[in-house]
Scaffold this active site. Structure first.
Site, mmCIF file in Angstrom:
data_model
loop_
_atom_site.group_PDB
_atom_site.id
_atom_site.type_symbol
_atom_site.label_atom_id
_atom_site.label_comp_id
_atom_site.label_asym_id
_atom_site.label_seq_id
_atom_site.Cartn_x
_atom_site.Cartn_y
_atom_site.Cartn_z
ATOM 1 C CE LYS A 41 -4.310 -1.847 1.843
ATOM 2 N NZ LYS A 41 -5.294 -1.846 2.952
ATOM 3 N NE ARG B 158 -7.706 -8.472 1.309
ATOM 4 C CZ ARG B 158 -7.471 -7.632 0.302
ATOM 5 N NH1 ARG B 158 -6.548 -6.683 0.439
ATOM 6 N NH2 ARG B 158 -8.141 -7.739 -0.839
#
Length: 277
Positions: A222, A256
């Site tokens: 991210k 995740r």
């Protein structure tokens, strides 16, 4: 100790487990288009299961900043074949990454064991649908919507506001007849949060244990990694692994990720070390 249960399946969360990401979309932020057809997505599932993912998270609508909304029909066409393939071939847990009640229902009917909702069952009909489906549900915090969430996120106190959000959503779930034991919490790194907000949440992750529910954390590749390090998406492995390790050390039960084997290795080293304390 936490565990997930669905039908005859259980998943022990006494040690952190890896959730592998399958984005069946043309516009995902990290791997958009790489697995946008059924054959490629199924091969990706094969690889992630072989590499040690215990949960496969299948999504058919990108939630990256500025992403487009897709129709129910399109989302179903993307995800159902992957869920059916995975359920038929493997004994792993299957998560459906969706906010649409119609997709939740058909995904569970096709073999999904868990709902992963970035909108925390706030879409019309989602709460009622989730109440009828006997599967665990991950509630994620997001300020705003994917189309606009990163334009100017603001908080007086990001940690307290995330906690207040969870308190409210848990109450709504329980009022709708969803057992608390079915819930998982995700603070939503990168979803309506600045770099400072994200690292504040990561640093204070243990404060979320006051809910006594499993935590799911998704930091993989991210912008909170890329912006901090000045790295392009395909150069964020080291930062993503550092984030995964910190999250696990802070008590996250589900990590995740895109990079399954590397994360599995990191968590094995951590778990073995902790077992010898």
């Amino acid at each position: 100790m936490f565990q997930l249960t669905h039908a005859k399946k259980t998943l022990d969360l006494s040690s952190p487990v890896v959730m592998g990401i399958v984005n069946v979309t043309p516009d995902s932020f990290s791997d958009g288009g790489a697995y946008s057809n059924v054959e490629l997505a199924c091969k990706h599932v094969d690889h992630m299961v072989e590499q040690g993912a215990l949960i496969i998270d299948v999504g058919g609508e990108s939630t990256r900043p500025g992403s487009d909304i897709v129709s129910v029909e399109e989302e179903l066409a993307r995800v159902i074949p992957i869920i059916e393939y995975t359920a038929k071939k493997y004994d792993v847990w299957i998560s459906i990454d969706t906010s649409k009640p119609e997709v939740m229902e058909q995904a569970v009917n096709a073999g999904a064991n868990m709902i992963n909702d970035v909108r925390a069952l706030q879409v019309a009909g989602a709460l009622a649908m989730a109440a009828t489906l006997d599967v665990p549900i991950c509630l994620m915090h997001m300020q705003g919507e994917p189309q606009t969430m990163q334009e100017k996120p603001e908080y007086q106190d990001v940690v307290e506001e995330v906690k207040a959000f969870f308190e409210l959503r848990i109450a709504y779930c329980e009022a709708a007849g969803i057992d608390r034991e079915r819930l998982i919490l995700d603070p939503g790194f990168g979803f309506g949060k600045t770099l400072a907000h994200n690292y504040r949440l990561l640093a204070t992750l243990p404060s979320l244990h006051e809910f006594h529910l499993p935590l799911l954390v998704g930091l993989s590749r991210k912008s909170m990694i890329g912006d901090l390090l000045g790295r392009a998406i395909d150069q964020r492995l080291a930062g993503s692994l550092a984030g995964a390790l910190i999250a696990a050390q802070q008590g996250a039960q589900i990590i995740r990720v895109h990079d399954v084997p590397e994360t599995v290795d990191v968590l094995k080293v951590m778990s073995e070390t902790m077992a010898n304390l």
